[in-house]
Design a protein around this motif. Sequence first.
Motif, PDB file in Angstrom:
ATOM      1  N   THR A   1      79.922   5.943   4.961  1.00 23.58           N
ATOM      2  CA  THR A   1      80.704   5.413   6.055  1.00 23.58           C
ATOM      3  C   THR A   1      80.787   3.947   5.834  1.00 23.58           C
ATOM      4  N   ASN A   2      81.784   3.183   6.621  1.00 29.75           N
ATOM      5  CA  ASN A   2      81.797   1.768   6.788  1.00 29.75           C
ATOM      6  C   ASN A   2      82.422   1.785   7.974  1.00 29.75           C
ATOM      7  N   TYR A   3      81.970   0.409   8.673  1.00 28.96           N
ATOM      8  CA  TYR A   3      82.880   0.124   9.807  1.00 28.96           C
ATOM      9  C   TYR A   3      83.023  -1.476   9.860  1.00 28.96           C
ATOM     10  N   SER A   4      84.227  -1.846  10.802  1.00 31.03           N
ATOM     11  CA  SER A   4      84.401  -3.205  10.952  1.00 31.03           C
ATOM     12  C   SER A   4      83.045  -3.686  11.863  1.00 31.03           C
ATOM     13  N   ASP A   5      82.844  -4.957  11.642  1.00 30.71           N
ATOM     14  CA  ASP A   5      81.771  -5.646  12.445  1.00 30.71           C
ATOM     15  C   ASP A   5      81.803  -5.488  13.737  1.00 30.71           C
ATOM     16  N   SER A   6      83.073  -5.626  14.382  1.00 29.48           N
ATOM     17  CA  SER A   6      83.355  -5.624  15.763  1.00 29.48           C
ATOM     18  C   SER A   6      83.129  -4.249  16.412  1.00 29.48           C
ATOM     19  N   VAL A   7      82.927  -3.060  15.916  1.00 30.71           N
ATOM     20  CA  VAL A   7      82.678  -1.889  16.271  1.00 30.71           C
ATOM     21  C   VAL A   7      81.413  -1.367  15.832  1.00 30.71           C
ATOM     22  N   LYS A   8      80.660  -1.893  15.064  1.00 24.14           N
ATOM     23  CA  LYS A   8      79.447  -1.576  14.237  1.00 24.14           C
ATOM     24  C   LYS A   8      78.480  -1.170  15.593  1.00 24.14           C
ATOM     25  N   GLY A   9      77.806   0.078  15.535  1.00 20.45           N
ATOM     26  CA  GLY A   9      76.549   0.127  16.433  1.00 20.45           C
ATOM     27  C   GLY A   9      77.346   0.881  17.757  1.00 20.45           C
ATOM     28  N   ARG A  10      78.643   0.670  17.758  1.00 19.61           N
ATOM     29  CA  ARG A  10      79.282   1.352  19.099  1.00 19.61           C
ATOM     30  C   ARG A  10      79.928   2.683  18.839  1.00 19.61           C
TER      31      ARG A  10
END
Length: 116
Positions: free
Chosen positions: A57-66
Amino acid sequence: QVQLVESGGGLVQAGGSLSLSCAVSGGIFGVSVMGWYRQAPGKQRELVAGIETLGTTNYSDSVKGRFTISRDNAKNMVYLQMNSLKPEDTGVYYCNAKISKLRYYWGQGTQVTVSS
């Protein structure tokens, strides 16, 4: 015929949670990198989260952890669990299936609205 159908959007208060689902038909799911994108009013569509065929998986920084993206290869489904939502998460969320740079498909989008 390839189809991507999103569901699960809606209106939620800041701090709340929503879960999005995307059903993929047409025989492409097993070879597709799946992604969730969003487009806020007046802004460009942006990648929120992606998941490869084997689960990386990969996530944008703005949603990482959420946010958490997941896929069920047996059901041809991809999900996006969104927690601790913020007003800036508001937008139309699109499911994307990518087979190659030149071959990809979009769903119709589902609206997510986060009120402050």
